[in-house]
Design an enzyme around this catalytic site. Structure first.
Site, PDB file in Angstrom:
ATOM      1  N   GLY A 193       0.846  -1.077  -0.270  1.00  0.00           N
ATOM      2  CA  GLY A 193       0.205   0.273   0.311  1.00  0.00           C
ATOM      3  C   GLY A 193       0.951   0.882   0.407  1.00  0.00           C
ATOM      4  N   GLY A 194       2.026   1.264  -0.640  1.00  0.00           N
ATOM      5  CA  GLY A 194       2.805   2.218  -0.461  1.00  0.00           C
ATOM      6  C   GLY A 194       2.638   3.448  -2.003  1.00  0.00           C
ATOM      7  CD1 TRP A 259       5.811  -3.190  -1.712  1.00  0.00           C
ATOM      8  CD2 TRP A 259       5.347  -5.081  -2.800  1.00  0.00           C
ATOM      9  NE1 TRP A 259       6.794  -2.893  -2.960  1.00  0.00           N
ATOM     10  CE2 TRP A 259       6.898  -3.756  -3.292  1.00  0.00           C
ATOM     11  CE3 TRP A 259       5.849  -5.787  -3.714  1.00  0.00           C
ATOM     12  CZ2 TRP A 259       7.483  -4.069  -4.705  1.00  0.00           C
ATOM     13  CZ3 TRP A 259       6.139  -6.216  -5.156  1.00  0.00           C
ATOM     14  CH2 TRP A 259       6.934  -5.492  -5.318  1.00  0.00           C
ATOM     15  CG  ASP A 319       7.921   3.821  -7.420  1.00  0.00           C
ATOM     16  OD1 ASP A 319       7.802   3.477  -5.898  1.00  0.00           O
ATOM     17  OD2 ASP A 319       7.259   3.363  -7.752  1.00  0.00           O
ATOM     18  CG  ASP A 321       8.760   0.421  -4.059  1.00  0.00           C
ATOM     19  OD1 ASP A 321       8.366   1.478  -4.627  1.00  0.00           O
ATOM     20  OD2 ASP A 321       7.466  -0.722  -3.797  1.00  0.00           O
ATOM     21  CG  ASN A 414       8.510  -4.612  -9.753  1.00  0.00           C
ATOM     22  OD1 ASN A 414       8.063  -5.305  -8.666  1.00  0.00           O
ATOM     23  ND2 ASN A 414       8.941  -3.366  -9.829  1.00  0.00           N
ATOM     24  CD1 TRP A 490       5.170  -9.335 -13.179  1.00  0.00           C
ATOM     25  CD2 TRP A 490       7.370  -7.819 -13.585  1.00  0.00           C
ATOM     26  NE1 TRP A 490       5.441  -8.506 -12.318  1.00  0.00           N
ATOM     27  CE2 TRP A 490       6.416  -6.872 -12.637  1.00  0.00           C
ATOM     28  CE3 TRP A 490       8.265  -7.265 -14.250  1.00  0.00           C
ATOM     29  CZ2 TRP A 490       6.689  -6.498 -12.429  1.00  0.00           C
ATOM     30  CZ3 TRP A 490       8.519  -5.324 -13.936  1.00  0.00           C
ATOM     31  CH2 TRP A 490       7.258  -5.598 -12.536  1.00  0.00           C
TER      32      TRP A 490
HETATM   33 CA    CA Z   1       6.297   1.983  -4.570  1.00  0.00          CA
END
Ligand code: CA
Ligand code: CA
Length: 582
Positions: A193-194, A259, A319, A321, A414, A490
């Site tokens: 939920g970032g 997450w 972003d 993360d 990712n 991915w």
């Molecule tokens: Ca993010």
């Protein structure tokens, strides 16, 4: 539930059955999961997350004879991204699917034993597709998290719900997609939920009951707590100093969501969780390091305290993360190290005991935001002009300078987990080469609304490929070999003692390549894109390989010009299992 177990034990005894009755998954079994080839009990094939199996019946010499044993469809109209790693235990495969579903399958035949579809409310807010990345096993339970931020524990044999707990308010942007982690008898979970200004944290629960044991927030300023048996909070020390690394009240909605879940190393007793972007994306309104965002936090599982943290991107503005998996491995001189391929394009090697930076090097070809990482201070050397501009200093006060940044916010890597082979001592990193135009805008927090203060368009960097599977040497920082792929990679990676590396592609292939050279040895078209990590196990005298197929995830939703390049790919939802033909 207890009664039926007792009844079946007695039944088996009366019948003189020779079948081995499973006593349930124990902590000892989970601790040695990486070395036991007959089961897959944890995400990462071992809580260390190496995704390495010593099995070698299937090897570089015979993998060309790998053929499907069975396939099972997740069915329904619900497809979208399938990012799940299956688990295998006691003759059953446990596999989660999109929209918070989980299936138990007879691992020999592919026959569905039961399924559970979580009832999702309207208005869930997953940022990046309705995915789930897998479950955890403990005792006779299989436990997974849901898109409305709940945890559900089911009986492995019947699929009946044993307990269900709410992690947080989905209407405030909380959701959950990661596989839970079992460490020292505790169930450890993070939260997503970032992009909505949630507060990231790690929670420990009793896996048998779901009762909270401790909560450790990952935004500096928020309190962590222990809970007593009655469920009452007891203070567990503050998480840093309020306003030390965050201005004003921004820490209250600071993001740093955990997450992608965590890893655990029994040798250090520490659980390692990565933390996402500080909220909002616009970095100009939150000068400071914004701890513990974009970092790895090492948590003492016994106490819930953050023992150390290492911040990959202080004051993140892209972003980036820092959620990527921290994979522990044996370094020289008996040192326990951890490797992490960060979204920001750098690969980090840290001392897993104390978080000291040992090495850092790029694993993608183009990095614009920093010129390198200072091995003495552990901090990045920022390139200030490549940070998106301050909107308050823009011509109209509404849009800052647009910059081109690489990697793109979808990252050099990712969610797709890498593998480490203790046989080759290489990390196998599914990397992507892309950049983005990014700019900042003014933003204020509003519950349940996207909290970015940024706009962006992702762009490929090369005509012929975006994805690149890379073997990286953590000692030298060199790319040993690479296999380019047209679409962004991915899915995750599996390395084996049979000198093989398995990985999937969005074009639909599960591939096996030589772990030393990257040479293509085998591939199979699964019918939809593969964005999930493969597994392997041995049942009796047969080694199996499995992977989930089903195109989706963040790329088709957020990929900009890249998404247009891959919009021919078809959705799906199935699990495939392979073995050698005799
Ligand atoms: Ca993010
Ligand atoms: Ca195992």
């Amino acid at each position: 539930m207890k009664k039926s177990l007792v009844a079946s034990v007695i039944g088996a005894a009366l019948l003189g059955s020779t079948a081995v009755l499973a006593a349930g998954v124990t902590d000892a079994m989970i601790e040695k999961d990486a070395s036991t080839g007959n089961d897959v009990l944890s995400s990462g094939l071992g809580t260390e997350g190496q995704r390495y199996s010593p099995l070698k019946q299937i090897n570089a010499g015979n993998v060309s004879k790998l053929t499907p044993a069975w396939s099972m469809s997740f069915g329904g109209e619900k497809q979208r991204g399938q990012e799940s790693q299956p688990l295998v235990y006691n003759g059953k495969m446990f596999v989660t699917a999109s929209y918070s579903r989980i299936f138990a399958v007879d691992v020999k035949t592919g026959t569905k034993l039961w399924k559970y579809e979580h009832r999702l409310p309207d208005g869930i807010m997953p940022c990046c597709d309705v995915v789930n990345r897998g479950a955890a096993l403990y005792d006779n339970l299989v436990i997974f998290s849901t898109l409305d931020a709940q945890l559900v524990a089911l009986n492995q044999d019947t699929g009946e719900v044993v307990w269900k707990e709410k992690i947080d308010d989905y209407q405030a942007g909380y959701s959950n997609t990661a596989a839970p982690l079992i460490a020292k008898g505790l169930l450890l979970t993070g939260t997503s939920g970032g992009e909505f200004g949630v507060v990231g944290r790690v929670e420990a629960r009793d896996p048998r009951t779901g009762q909270l044991v401790w909560v450790r927030p990952t935004v500096e300023g928020h309190m962590g707590y222990k809970y007593d048996k009655a469920g009452n909070k007891t203070e567990n020390g503050i998480s840093g100093t309020t306003n030390k690394s965050w201005p004003g009240d921004l820490w209250k909605t600071g993001g740093a969501s955990t997450w992608l879940g965590g890893t655990f190393d029994n040798k250090t007793g520490l659980a390692y969780f990565g933390t996402g972007n500080p909220a909002p994306w616009n970095s100009h309104i939150r000068p400071g390091d914004n701890l513990f965002s974009c970092a790895t936090v090492a948590i003492d599982v016994a106490t819930g305290q953050i023992k150390w943290h290492y911040q990959n991107t202080p004051n993140d503005g892209w972003d980036f993360d820092g959620v990527n998996e921290f994979v522990t491995f044996d370094g020289p001189n008996g040192k326990r190290l951890g490797g992490k391929a960060d979204r920001n394009g750098f690969f980090y090697v840290l001392d897993a005991e104390n978080g000291k930076l040992e090495n850092a090097f790029p694993f993608v070809k183009k990095v614009t935001w920093a010129s390198g990482v200072d091995l003495k201070t552990g901090r990045p050397n920022f390139v200030p002009e490549n940070r998106p501009g301050d909107p308050s200093k823009g011509a109209d006060g509404k849009k800052g300078n647009v910059v081109f940044a690489a990697p793109s916010f979808l990252g050099g890597k990712n969610q797709m987990p890498m593998a480490y082979s203790p046989k080759t001592n290489y990390f196998y990193v599914p990397a992507n080469e892309w950049g983005m135009d990014i700019w900042n805008e003014p933003i204020t927090y509003k519950k349940g609304a996207a909290y970015l203060g940024a706009g962006f368009t992702i762009k490929p960097l090369n005509e012929d490929y975006i994805g690149a599977m890379r073997a990286m040497d953590p000692k030298t920082g060199k790319i040993v070999w690479e296999n380019k792929n047209p679409a962004p990679l991915w899915g995750g990676v599996l390395a084996t003692g049979g000198d093989l590396v398995f990985y999937g592609t969005p074009e639909g292939y599960l591939k096996a390549v030589d772990s030393k050279t990257g040479k293509d040895l085998w591939k199979f078209q699964t019918g939809s894109g593969v964005v999930a990590p493969p597994i392997t196990w041995q049942d009796g005298d047969t080694q199996y390989v499995a992977v989930v197929s089903g195109w989706g995830g963040a790329v088709p939703l957020w990929g900009g010009e890249v998404a247009k390049k891959v919009n021919f790919l078809e959705q799906g939802g199935s699990v495939w299992v392979f073995k050698l033909t005799k």
